[in-house]
Design a protein around this motif. Structure first.
Motif, PDB file in Angstrom:
ATOM      1  N   LEU A 229       0.825  -1.197   0.000  1.00 12.88           N
ATOM      2  CA  LEU A 229       0.000   0.000   0.000  1.00 12.88           C
ATOM      3  C   LEU A 229       0.868   1.260   0.000  1.00 12.88           C
ATOM      4  O   LEU A 229       0.631   2.202  -0.772  1.00 12.88           O
ATOM      5  CB  LEU A 229      -0.926  -0.011   1.217  1.00 12.88           C
ATOM      6  CG  LEU A 229      -1.710   1.266   1.504  1.00 12.88           C
ATOM      7  CD1 LEU A 229      -2.668   1.559   0.352  1.00 12.88           C
ATOM      8  CD2 LEU A 229      -2.466   1.142   2.820  1.00 12.88           C
ATOM      9  N   ALA A 230       1.898   1.285   0.859  1.00  8.98           N
ATOM     10  CA  ALA A 230       2.782   2.455   0.922  1.00  8.98           C
ATOM     11  C   ALA A 230       3.506   2.667  -0.409  1.00  8.98           C
ATOM     12  O   ALA A 230       3.633   3.810  -0.893  1.00  8.98           O
ATOM     13  CB  ALA A 230       3.791   2.271   2.064  1.00  8.98           C
ATOM     14  N   MET A 231       3.946   1.574  -1.018  1.00  3.87           N
ATOM     15  CA  MET A 231       4.634   1.717  -2.303  1.00  3.87           C
ATOM     16  C   MET A 231       3.679   2.218  -3.381  1.00  3.87           C
ATOM     17  O   MET A 231       4.029   3.079  -4.201  1.00  3.87           O
ATOM     18  CB  MET A 231       5.235   0.361  -2.706  1.00  3.87           C
ATOM     19  CG  MET A 231       6.369  -0.102  -1.799  1.00  3.87           C
ATOM     20  SD  MET A 231       6.963  -1.758  -2.230  1.00  3.87           S
ATOM     21  CE  MET A 231       7.515  -1.443  -3.913  1.00  3.87           C
ATOM     22  N   GLY A 232       2.459   1.683  -3.383  1.00  4.54           N
ATOM     23  CA  GLY A 232       1.480   2.109  -4.377  1.00  4.54           C
ATOM     24  C   GLY A 232       1.115   3.574  -4.238  1.00  4.54           C
ATOM     25  O   GLY A 232       1.025   4.314  -5.244  1.00  4.54           O
ATOM     26  N   LEU A 233       0.907   4.025  -3.004  1.00  2.92           N
ATOM     27  CA  LEU A 233       0.578   5.438  -2.784  1.00  2.92           C
ATOM     28  C   LEU A 233       1.770   6.332  -3.147  1.00  2.92           C
ATOM     29  O   LEU A 233       1.594   7.446  -3.651  1.00  2.92           O
ATOM     30  CB  LEU A 233       0.169   5.652  -1.326  1.00  2.92           C
ATOM     31  CG  LEU A 233      -1.185   5.050  -0.918  1.00  2.92           C
ATOM     32  CD1 LEU A 233      -1.434   5.265   0.568  1.00  2.92           C
ATOM     33  CD2 LEU A 233      -2.325   5.664  -1.728  1.00  2.92           C
ATOM     34  N   GLY A 234       3.003   5.838  -2.886  1.00  2.00           N
ATOM     35  CA  GLY A 234       4.170   6.624  -3.262  1.00  2.00           C
ATOM     36  C   GLY A 234       4.280   6.803  -4.774  1.00  2.00           C
ATOM     37  O   GLY A 234       4.571   7.902  -5.267  1.00  2.00           O
ATOM     38  N   LEU A 235       4.006   5.705  -5.521  1.00  4.33           N
ATOM     39  CA  LEU A 235       4.030   5.814  -6.976  1.00  4.33           C
ATOM     40  C   LEU A 235       2.934   6.735  -7.488  1.00  4.33           C
ATOM     41  O   LEU A 235       3.132   7.528  -8.417  1.00  4.33           O
ATOM     42  CB  LEU A 235       3.887   4.415  -7.596  1.00  4.33           C
ATOM     43  CG  LEU A 235       5.091   3.479  -7.418  1.00  4.33           C
ATOM     44  CD1 LEU A 235       4.755   2.089  -7.959  1.00  4.33           C
ATOM     45  CD2 LEU A 235       6.315   4.049  -8.115  1.00  4.33           C
ATOM     46  N   ALA A 236       1.739   6.644  -6.872  1.00  4.85           N
ATOM     47  CA  ALA A 236       0.642   7.507  -7.283  1.00  4.85           C
ATOM     48  C   ALA A 236       0.978   8.974  -7.033  1.00  4.85           C
ATOM     49  O   ALA A 236       0.669   9.866  -7.840  1.00  4.85           O
ATOM     50  CB  ALA A 236      -0.635   7.103  -6.545  1.00  4.85           C
ATOM     51  N   LYS A 237       1.649   9.249  -5.910  1.00  2.51           N
ATOM     52  CA  LYS A 237       2.044  10.624  -5.607  1.00  2.51           C
ATOM     53  C   LYS A 237       3.042  11.149  -6.642  1.00  2.51           C
ATOM     54  O   LYS A 237       2.932  12.303  -7.108  1.00  2.51           O
ATOM     55  CB  LYS A 237       2.640  10.669  -4.203  1.00  2.51           C
ATOM     56  CG  LYS A 237       3.126  12.061  -3.789  1.00  2.51           C
ATOM     57  CD  LYS A 237       3.726  12.006  -2.386  1.00  2.51           C
ATOM     58  CE  LYS A 237       4.258  13.375  -1.988  1.00  2.51           C
ATOM     59  NZ  LYS A 237       4.885  13.336  -0.621  1.00  2.51           N
TER      60      LYS A 237
END
Length: 410
Positions: A229-237
């Motif tokens: 989840l943290a990696m996905g949100l980081g990529l989205a950001k």
């Protein structure tokens, strides 16, 4: 040599040259008249005298000297060491009785030196040790008995050997009575202490296994999802800052939202496995109904409890039923099952029944042994009745303890 004893009574062997056959008039081969247990009993009786001399000499030199010197400062420490050493003599005698007499006798509990406190408290603990004093009495009365058994057995080996097995059994029965009476644990309380020490080890092992399971579930489940989840949100950001298309960012946020929901579900399942909220809020009846609803087999739950038991007993009963219903779902092949819970006097009884194929046992790989050990650790019982072909009835019995004011559910 046997053929030369009677030329008229013995005929040649019926087999050919070099054969080993015998006709009906030939005497059977000579073999020992006594079985191994009889020889062990005879050996025990012959060892009585040297062991009695060692024990009597020890008592006369160490114990008696320490008792006589109690008028001085060094008398009590010497007597303390003497009683501690007598325990070692008693341990050897118990081992000898186990190996030669087949006697089942438990070892007394060791002295709790660490809980005794300072040197004076430890000295007082050793001086009032009933095991040490009973061993001293055993060593005193063993000398005349050892002389008697030695003087009876040695001549009997040559003159009374036909009746020696019966004589040895009678004499060793006296030895068995003395070992049980003087070298066994002091009383039921001491045996109970030994059982509790063993049960404490089971509880510690069970708690350690549960902690490892929780750690593994967190590491492999919710923790891994939260990392994704943290990696996905980081990529989205990053894509949002780079001015990427909104639909790409929206898809990544949607995927992250799905990971959040899965992580929350895994955390709920983990919390339910530790201690379900329904058990705390509504009690055993509602918690068992919730477990039964997740079983792949229709389960009828009946709970007749006038009040709620202590939290620990309630939790053990819940997890016992939960584990048994998992076994019903995975292994039984049943079409229906039932769970009954009721109180009888100061005991809480839980019975799980199913009409499956049966064959369950404590030696199987379905977790039955772990359940039995967990119940035994709290002075409970676990009985499995599962003939091949079914049905299977598992009865768990727990001590009833009322719930304290601080442990009441909401």
């Amino acid at each position: 040599m046997t053929a030369s004893a009677s030329h008229s009574a013995v005929r040649p062997a019926t087999s050919g040259p070099g054969g080993t056959g015998y006709d009906d008039d030939r005497l059977p081969p000579v073999r020992f008249a006594y079985d191994p247990q009889t020889w062990k009993e005879i050996a025990h009786l012959l060892m009585n005298l040297p062991m009695a001399l060692i024990g009597f000499t020890y008592v006369m030199t160490v114990i008696l000297t320490g008792a006589a010197m109690t008028v001085t400062v060094i008398g009590f420490p010497l007597l303390m060491l003497g009683l501690t050493g007598s325990r070692l003599l008693g341990r050897f005698e118990r081992q000898r009785a186990r190996r030669l007499l087949g006697l089942r006798v438990e070892e007394p509990s060791p002295l709790p030196w660490r809980r005794a406190g300072g040197p004076l408290q430890q000295m007082w603990l050793a001086l009032k040790d009933p095991v040490g004093w009973r061993t001293v009495l055993y060593d005193l009365i063993r000398l005349p008995w050892g002389v008697l058994t030695f003087t009876v057995v040695v001549p009997s080996l040559f003159m009374l050997w036909p009746v020696l097995p019966y004589l040895a059994r009678g004499l060793t029965n006296v030895d068995r009575a003395m070992v049980r009476g003087l070298l066994s644990p002091s009383d039921d309380l001491e045996r109970r202490i030994a059982e509790l020490e063993s049960d404490r080890g089971v509880v510690v092992d069970t708690a350690a296994a549960d902690l490892r399971r929780i750690e593994r579930d967190l590491h492999d489940g919710a923790q891994a999802r939260l990392v994704n989840l943290a990696m996905g949100l980081g990529l989205a950001k990053e894509k949002l800052l780079e001015g990427q298309a909104d639909d790409v960012v929206a898809a990544m946020v949607e995927e992250a939202h799905g990971e959040v929901k899965l992580a929350l579900q895994e955390l709920r399942d983990l919390a339910r496995g530790i201690h379900p909220a329904v058990l705390t809020d509504r009690g055993l009846d509602a918690a068992l109904s919730s477990v039964a609803s997740r079983c792949t087999v229709p389960v009828k739950v009946t709970a007749d409890l006038p009040s709620r038991p202590a939290q620990a007993i309630e939790g053990i009963a819940y997890f016992t039923v939960s584990e048994l219903l998992q076994n019903v779902s995975k292994h039984s092949g049943a079409r229906s099952a039932s769970v009954d819970v009721w109180r009888t006097d100061d005991r809480l009884l839980v019975q799980v029944w199913d009409d499956g194929r049966g064959g369950a046992s404590l030696d199987g790989g379905s977790g039955m042994r772990g359940l039995a050990e967990r119940l035994d650790a709290v002075d409970g019982l676990f009985v499995v009745d599962s003939p091949v072909g079914g049905p299977t009835t598992v009865t768990a019995e727990l001590p009833w303890r009322d719930r304290g004011e601080g442990g009441r559910g909401r």
